[in-house]
Design a protein around this motif. Structure first.
Motif, PDB file in Angstrom:
ATOM      1  N   VAL A   7      12.349   4.372   2.691  1.00  0.00           N
ATOM      2  CA  VAL A   7      12.197   3.003   1.961  1.00  0.00           C
ATOM      3  C   VAL A   7      10.781   2.657   1.855  1.00  0.00           C
ATOM      4  O   VAL A   7       9.994   2.836   3.117  1.00  0.00           O
ATOM      5  N   GLY A   8      10.269   2.151   0.887  1.00  0.00           N
ATOM      6  CA  GLY A   8       9.115   1.598   0.937  1.00  0.00           C
ATOM      7  C   GLY A   8       7.920   2.790   1.087  1.00  0.00           C
ATOM      8  O   GLY A   8       7.827   3.734   0.593  1.00  0.00           O
ATOM      9  N   ASP A   9       6.994   2.510   1.871  1.00  0.00           N
ATOM     10  CA  ASP A   9       5.938   3.383   2.181  1.00  0.00           C
ATOM     11  C   ASP A   9       6.278   4.741   2.742  1.00  0.00           C
ATOM     12  O   ASP A   9       5.694   5.636   2.830  1.00  0.00           O
ATOM     13  N   ALA A  10       7.537   4.739   3.427  1.00  0.00           N
ATOM     14  CA  ALA A  10       7.896   5.776   4.053  1.00  0.00           C
ATOM     15  C   ALA A  10       8.395   6.819   2.948  1.00  0.00           C
ATOM     16  O   ALA A  10       8.376   7.866   3.168  1.00  0.00           O
ATOM     17  N   PRO A  16      -3.824   0.853  -1.798  1.00  0.00           N
ATOM     18  CA  PRO A  16      -3.524  -0.539  -1.101  1.00  0.00           C
ATOM     19  C   PRO A  16      -4.174  -1.423  -1.922  1.00  0.00           C
ATOM     20  O   PRO A  16      -3.883  -2.610  -2.324  1.00  0.00           O
ATOM     21  N   GLY A  19      -2.456  -3.574  -4.462  1.00  0.00           N
ATOM     22  CA  GLY A  19      -1.454  -4.719  -4.087  1.00  0.00           C
ATOM     23  C   GLY A  19      -0.281  -4.758  -4.600  1.00  0.00           C
ATOM     24  O   GLY A  19       0.618  -5.741  -5.005  1.00  0.00           O
ATOM     25  N   ARG A  20       0.409  -3.461  -4.861  1.00  0.00           N
ATOM     26  CA  ARG A  20       1.748  -3.369  -5.255  1.00  0.00           C
ATOM     27  C   ARG A  20       2.848  -2.915  -4.146  1.00  0.00           C
ATOM     28  O   ARG A  20       4.011  -2.805  -4.432  1.00  0.00           O
ATOM     29  N   GLY A  21       2.165  -2.354  -2.993  1.00  0.00           N
ATOM     30  CA  GLY A  21       3.203  -2.032  -2.022  1.00  0.00           C
ATOM     31  C   GLY A  21       4.235  -2.858  -1.719  1.00  0.00           C
ATOM     32  O   GLY A  21       5.464  -2.345  -1.457  1.00  0.00           O
ATOM     33  N   LEU A  22       4.151  -4.319  -1.428  1.00  0.00           N
ATOM     34  CA  LEU A  22       5.322  -5.223  -1.028  1.00  0.00           C
ATOM     35  C   LEU A  22       6.245  -5.154  -2.321  1.00  0.00           C
ATOM     36  O   LEU A  22       7.429  -5.017  -1.909  1.00  0.00           O
ATOM     37  N   SER A  23       5.948  -5.037  -3.540  1.00  0.00           N
ATOM     38  CA  SER A  23       6.629  -5.257  -4.551  1.00  0.00           C
ATOM     39  C   SER A  23       7.541  -4.015  -4.814  1.00  0.00           C
ATOM     40  O   SER A  23       8.778  -4.030  -4.844  1.00  0.00           O
TER      41      SER A  23
HETATM   42  C1  LIG Z   1      -5.382  -2.444   3.846  1.00  0.00           C
HETATM   43  C2  LIG Z   1      -4.241  -2.657   3.068  1.00  0.00           C
HETATM   44  C3  LIG Z   1      -4.016  -3.493   2.113  1.00  0.00           C
HETATM   45  C4  LIG Z   1      -2.739  -3.735   1.374  1.00  0.00           C
HETATM   46  N1  LIG Z   1      -2.712  -4.775   0.697  1.00  0.00           N
HETATM   47  C5  LIG Z   1      -1.655  -5.119   0.079  1.00  0.00           C
HETATM   48  C6  LIG Z   1      -1.419  -6.206  -1.135  1.00  0.00           C
HETATM   49  O1  LIG Z   1      -2.417  -7.233  -1.228  1.00  0.00           O
HETATM   50  N2  LIG Z   1      -0.262  -6.388  -1.539  1.00  0.00           N
HETATM   51  C7  LIG Z   1       0.663  -5.544  -1.239  1.00  0.00           C
HETATM   52  O2  LIG Z   1       1.895  -5.679  -1.783  1.00  0.00           O
HETATM   53  N3  LIG Z   1       0.564  -4.535  -0.494  1.00  0.00           N
HETATM   54  C8  LIG Z   1      -0.355  -4.228   0.153  1.00  0.00           C
HETATM   55  N4  LIG Z   1      -0.541  -3.061   0.760  1.00  0.00           N
HETATM   56  C9  LIG Z   1       0.810  -2.186   1.163  1.00  0.00           C
HETATM   57  C10 LIG Z   1       1.731  -2.788   2.082  1.00  0.00           C
HETATM   58  O3  LIG Z   1       1.011  -3.220   3.067  1.00  0.00           O
HETATM   59  C11 LIG Z   1       2.731  -1.687   2.269  1.00  0.00           C
HETATM   60  O4  LIG Z   1       3.184  -1.176   1.012  1.00  0.00           O
HETATM   61  C12 LIG Z   1       4.053  -2.325   2.973  1.00  0.00           C
HETATM   62  O5  LIG Z   1       3.583  -2.843   4.102  1.00  0.00           O
HETATM   63  C13 LIG Z   1       4.890  -1.027   3.036  1.00  0.00           C
HETATM   64  O6  LIG Z   1       6.119  -1.762   3.820  1.00  0.00           O
HETATM   65  P1  LIG Z   1       6.907  -0.845   4.732  1.00  0.00           P
HETATM   66  O7  LIG Z   1       7.894  -1.605   5.368  1.00  0.00           O
HETATM   67  O8  LIG Z   1       7.514   0.313   3.746  1.00  0.00           O
HETATM   68  O9  LIG Z   1       6.046  -0.247   5.759  1.00  0.00           O
HETATM   69  P2  LIG Z   1       5.164  -0.792   6.940  1.00  0.00           P
HETATM   70  O10 LIG Z   1       4.565  -2.219   6.679  1.00  0.00           O
HETATM   71  O11 LIG Z   1       4.202   0.311   7.101  1.00  0.00           O
HETATM   72  O12 LIG Z   1       6.318  -0.900   8.121  1.00  0.00           O
HETATM   73  C14 LIG Z   1       6.645   0.128   8.768  1.00  0.00           C
HETATM   74  C15 LIG Z   1       7.000  -0.375  10.274  1.00  0.00           C
HETATM   75  O13 LIG Z   1       7.529   0.792  11.004  1.00  0.00           O
HETATM   76  C16 LIG Z   1       6.942   0.787  12.322  1.00  0.00           C
HETATM   77  N5  LIG Z   1       7.210   1.751  12.855  1.00  0.00           N
HETATM   78  C17 LIG Z   1       6.653   3.213  12.663  1.00  0.00           C
HETATM   79  N6  LIG Z   1       7.246   4.140  13.307  1.00  0.00           N
HETATM   80  C18 LIG Z   1       8.172   3.823  13.841  1.00  0.00           C
HETATM   81  C19 LIG Z   1       9.063   4.343  15.043  1.00  0.00           C
HETATM   82  N7  LIG Z   1       9.056   5.577  15.156  1.00  0.00           N
HETATM   83  N8  LIG Z   1       9.730   3.450  15.674  1.00  0.00           N
HETATM   84  C20 LIG Z   1       9.795   2.039  15.256  1.00  0.00           C
HETATM   85  N9  LIG Z   1       9.112   1.453  14.301  1.00  0.00           N
HETATM   86  C21 LIG Z   1       8.230   2.225  13.679  1.00  0.00           C
HETATM   87  C22 LIG Z   1       5.453   0.461  11.903  1.00  0.00           C
HETATM   88  O14 LIG Z   1       4.763  -0.060  13.256  1.00  0.00           O
HETATM   89  C23 LIG Z   1       5.497  -0.698  11.036  1.00  0.00           C
HETATM   90  O15 LIG Z   1       5.718  -1.921  11.672  1.00  0.00           O
HETATM   91  C24 LIG Z   1      -1.774  -3.124   1.748  1.00  0.00           C
HETATM   92  C25 LIG Z   1      -1.973  -1.854   2.645  1.00  0.00           C
HETATM   93  C26 LIG Z   1      -2.979  -1.622   3.104  1.00  0.00           C
HETATM   94  C27 LIG Z   1      -3.196  -0.615   4.244  1.00  0.00           C
END
Ligand SMILES: Cc1cc2nc3c(=O)[nH]c(=O)nc-3n(C[C@H](O)[C@H](O)[C@H](O)COP(=O)(O)OP(=O)(O)OC[C@H]3O[C@@H](n4cnc5c(N)ncnc54)[C@H](O)[C@@H]3O)c2cc1C
Length: 158
Positions: A7-10, A16, A19-23
């Motif tokens: 799901v999501g970034d995985a 980044p 700014g679309r990653g959260l959406s």
């Molecule tokens: C510099 C930067 C700026 C950004 N700015 C924006 C923005 O302005 N607007 C926007 O919408 N998006 C932005 N993004 C993108 C956004 O942050 C991501 O798309 C979003 O956080 C993805 O969410 P996620 O839950 O898929 O992954 P993540 O937020 O990466 O969450 C994954 C979680 O899993 C945990 N994890 C990893 N491996 C394990 C494991 N083995 N066991 C347990 N836990 C684990 C990690 O520690 C983390 O907490 C930005 C990203 C970056 C890097």
């Protein structure tokens, strides 16, 4: 693959700065939630449906960002090399200019940025298509966001 869902970034991430990653992540989580509700005890159906629905509803946002990123990288490379900057997508260029004159078009651009709607759906709306067409054959105002290296140098030295 059964018993596992990315799901999501995985699943996919781009750039980044957009700014679309959260959406995209929230949309993807909703897709998974809806399918888990229906198919929790049908692992193969869950995996297959999740893949299909991800392709249909989430992947287009990823792909449109890839297209935008490739265009931006080509633009940056051209600016660095001092070669001609490749022309931007003419429809999108007109959409962005029209958005600076019309609130409805501006809202459409925000929908694209926030992953509420895809570019092709926004530009197909009759009102927005008409506003884009108003710029047919006109020279568009220069893109003030493009700063070449000489201008950047002069800004920094000033
Ligand atoms: C510099 C930067 C700026 C950004 N700015 C924006 C923005 O302005 N607007 C926007 O919408 N998006 C932005 N993004 C993108 C956004 O942050 C991501 O798309 C979003 O956080 C993805 O969410 P996620 O839950 O898929 O992954 P993540 O937020 O990466 O969450 C994954 C979680 O899993 C945990 N994890 C990893 N491996 C394990 C494991 N083995 N066991 C347990 N836990 C684990 C990690 O520690 C983390 O907490 C930005 C990203 C970056 C890097």
């Amino acid at each position: 693959m059964t018993g596992f869902a990315t799901v999501g970034d995985a699943w996919a991430c781009t750039n980044p700065s957009a700014g679309r990653g959260l959406s995209v992540g929230l949309l993807h989580a909703q897709v998974l939630r809806d399918l888990v509700r229906r198919n929790l005890f049908e692992p193969a159906a869950l995996a297959g449906d999740y893949d299909a629905k991800t392709e249909l509803e989430v992947a287009p946002f990823y792909r449109s960002q890839i297209v935008a990123d490739r265009a931006r990288i080509a633009e940056m490379n051209a600016l660095e090399d001092g070669t001609v900057v490749p022309p931007s997508n003419p429809i999108m260029a007109k959409l962005l200019v029209a958005a600076t004159y019309d609130a409805e078009v501006f809202r459409g651009v925000l929908e694209i940025a926030m992953c509420v709607a895809l570019p092709q759906d926004v530009i197909a709306r009759p009102y927005i298509a008409a506003k884009i067409a108003e710029w047919d054959g006109c020279s568009l105002p220069p893109d003030c966001s493009v700063i070449d290296r000489d201008r950047m140098r002069s800004l920094l030295s000033g």
